[in-house]
Design an enzyme around this catalytic site. Sequence first.
Site, short mmCIF file in Angstrom:
data_model
loop_
_atom_site.label_atom_id
_atom_site.label_comp_id
_atom_site.label_asym_id
_atom_site.label_seq_id
_atom_site.Cartn_x
_atom_site.Cartn_y
_atom_site.Cartn_z
N LYS A 112 44.45 -9.96 -24.81
CA LYS A 112 45.86 -10.29 -24.57
C LYS A 112 46.78 -9.36 -25.36
CE LYS A 112 45.27 -15.03 -23.06
NZ LYS A 112 45.27 -16.45 -23.38
N LYS A 192 37.59 -13.51 -14.70
CA LYS A 192 37.51 -14.97 -14.63
C LYS A 192 38.78 -15.53 -13.98
CE LYS A 192 39.77 -16.94 -18.63
NZ LYS A 192 39.87 -18.06 -19.52
N LYS A 195 44.93 -18.91 -15.02
CA LYS A 195 46.34 -19.09 -14.69
C LYS A 195 47.12 -17.80 -14.92
CE LYS A 195 45.79 -22.69 -17.30
NZ LYS A 195 45.81 -23.92 -18.11
P1 ADP Z 1 43.35 -20.59 -18.40
O1 ADP Z 1 42.34 -19.54 -18.78
O2 ADP Z 1 43.45 -20.74 -16.91
O3 ADP Z 1 44.69 -20.41 -19.08
P2 ADP Z 1 42.83 -22.64 -20.39
O4 ADP Z 1 42.73 -21.57 -21.41
O5 ADP Z 1 43.94 -23.62 -20.50
O6 ADP Z 1 42.79 -21.99 -18.93
O7 ADP Z 1 41.44 -23.41 -20.38
C1 ADP Z 1 41.27 -24.78 -20.11
C2 ADP Z 1 39.81 -25.09 -19.97
O8 ADP Z 1 39.33 -24.54 -18.75
C3 ADP Z 1 38.92 -24.48 -21.08
O9 ADP Z 1 37.90 -25.40 -21.39
C4 ADP Z 1 38.34 -23.26 -20.43
O10 ADP Z 1 37.09 -22.91 -21.00
C5 ADP Z 1 38.20 -23.70 -19.00
N1 ADP Z 1 38.30 -22.56 -18.08
C6 ADP Z 1 39.38 -21.77 -17.89
N2 ADP Z 1 39.14 -20.82 -16.96
C7 ADP Z 1 37.85 -21.03 -16.54
C8 ADP Z 1 37.00 -20.38 -15.58
N3 ADP Z 1 37.43 -19.35 -14.86
N4 ADP Z 1 35.74 -20.85 -15.41
C9 ADP Z 1 35.29 -21.92 -16.13
N5 ADP Z 1 36.04 -22.57 -17.05
C10 ADP Z 1 37.30 -22.14 -17.26
#
Ligand code: ADP
Length: 335
Positions: A112, A192, A195
């Site tokens: 990031k 991956k 959001k």
């Molecule tokens: P993002 O990466 O979309 O901002 P967050 O950081 O808020 O999501 O993560 C929320 C939860 O979702 C965490 O437990 C994270 O490990 C899981 N998570 C986020 N993206 C993925 C993905 N692509 N595959 C599996 N788990 C994910």
Amino acid sequence: MARIFSGIQPSGELHIGNYLGAVKNWVQLQDTHPGALFCVVDYHAITGSYDPAVLRARRWGMAKSLLAAGIDPTKAALFVQSDVPAHTELSWIFTTLTPLGDLERQTQFKDKSSKMESIPAGLLMYPVLQSADILLYRADSVPVGEDQIQHLELARDTARKWNAKFGQEYFPEPKPLLTPTRRIMGLDGQSKMSKSLGNTIGLMETDDEIWAKLRPAMTDPQRVRKTDAGRPEVCNIFQLHKAFSRAETVAHADAQCRTAGWGCMDCKKVLQESMVQELTPIRRRAEALDAEPQRVLDALASGANTARAIASETMREVRGYMGLDAVTIPTDTLA
Ligand code: ADP
């Protein structure tokens, strides 16, 4: 009995990556682990620039989506992080134990921050606050996706360091609880699903919206013509089948892909049906909450009460061990 804590940022809509990697697991764990805590981590969502009105709306949307996904406030505490100020208090304490180098080595920070001109210190400190989120409840099991494993290692180091320094076995060393779908790739098939990368399918999207996203989604890049045999093991659509379709459908898709019996569109159409089957009840529950929004507020208020009670007890004990409890008249000459 293990205590479960997990958090999710209100930085956008809940997507199928969050759902399959984490939230679906939360819904199952609330039955086996009474007293689990699930948190909408709004302090984590302000490390970049943001609009307060948008943050407010997203906190609401995330809380509603989690309830719609199946979090039951009579089984688990669902709350918003900033409703429990002790998260930031414990986070400060942990910054005093955390080597700067350990934070700079975190992959998410490197990814990031490499795109930024001016890096907010909060982005670097993010995993320290995350350690505080977990350890404030002395949680030992954290259902997360694979992307969070490194952060949890840091939380374990922090627990060990604090315990060694203050001579107590007070904090457990929290371990990740991974789902079979620990890493869902984005529709681009490149990185991956996240959001922040705009490559998601939202949990509340309609049948047509899901199809509009699946249709152009990346499949096996070597499968150019319909008559080419495919390699399901490298295809993101097949991975999604494994997450959403029944075992017989997955086996059938595998065979059809390898023999070019199905084209990618056929395979995507069947996937869409499986997704619609799983996601429609979630969308219906969200609509019911829209009709009765007070239920969301009530759930958050009751979750915050439960969380605050545990958090204030932890902070009372932590302050005591650290010499930060109420000032008393000295009885010896140490001062
Ligand atoms: P993002 O990466 O979309 O901002 P967050 O950081 O808020 O999501 O993560 C929320 C939860 O979702 C965490 O437990 C994270 O490990 C899981 N998570 C986020 N993206 C993925 C993905 N692509 N595959 C599996 N788990 C994910």
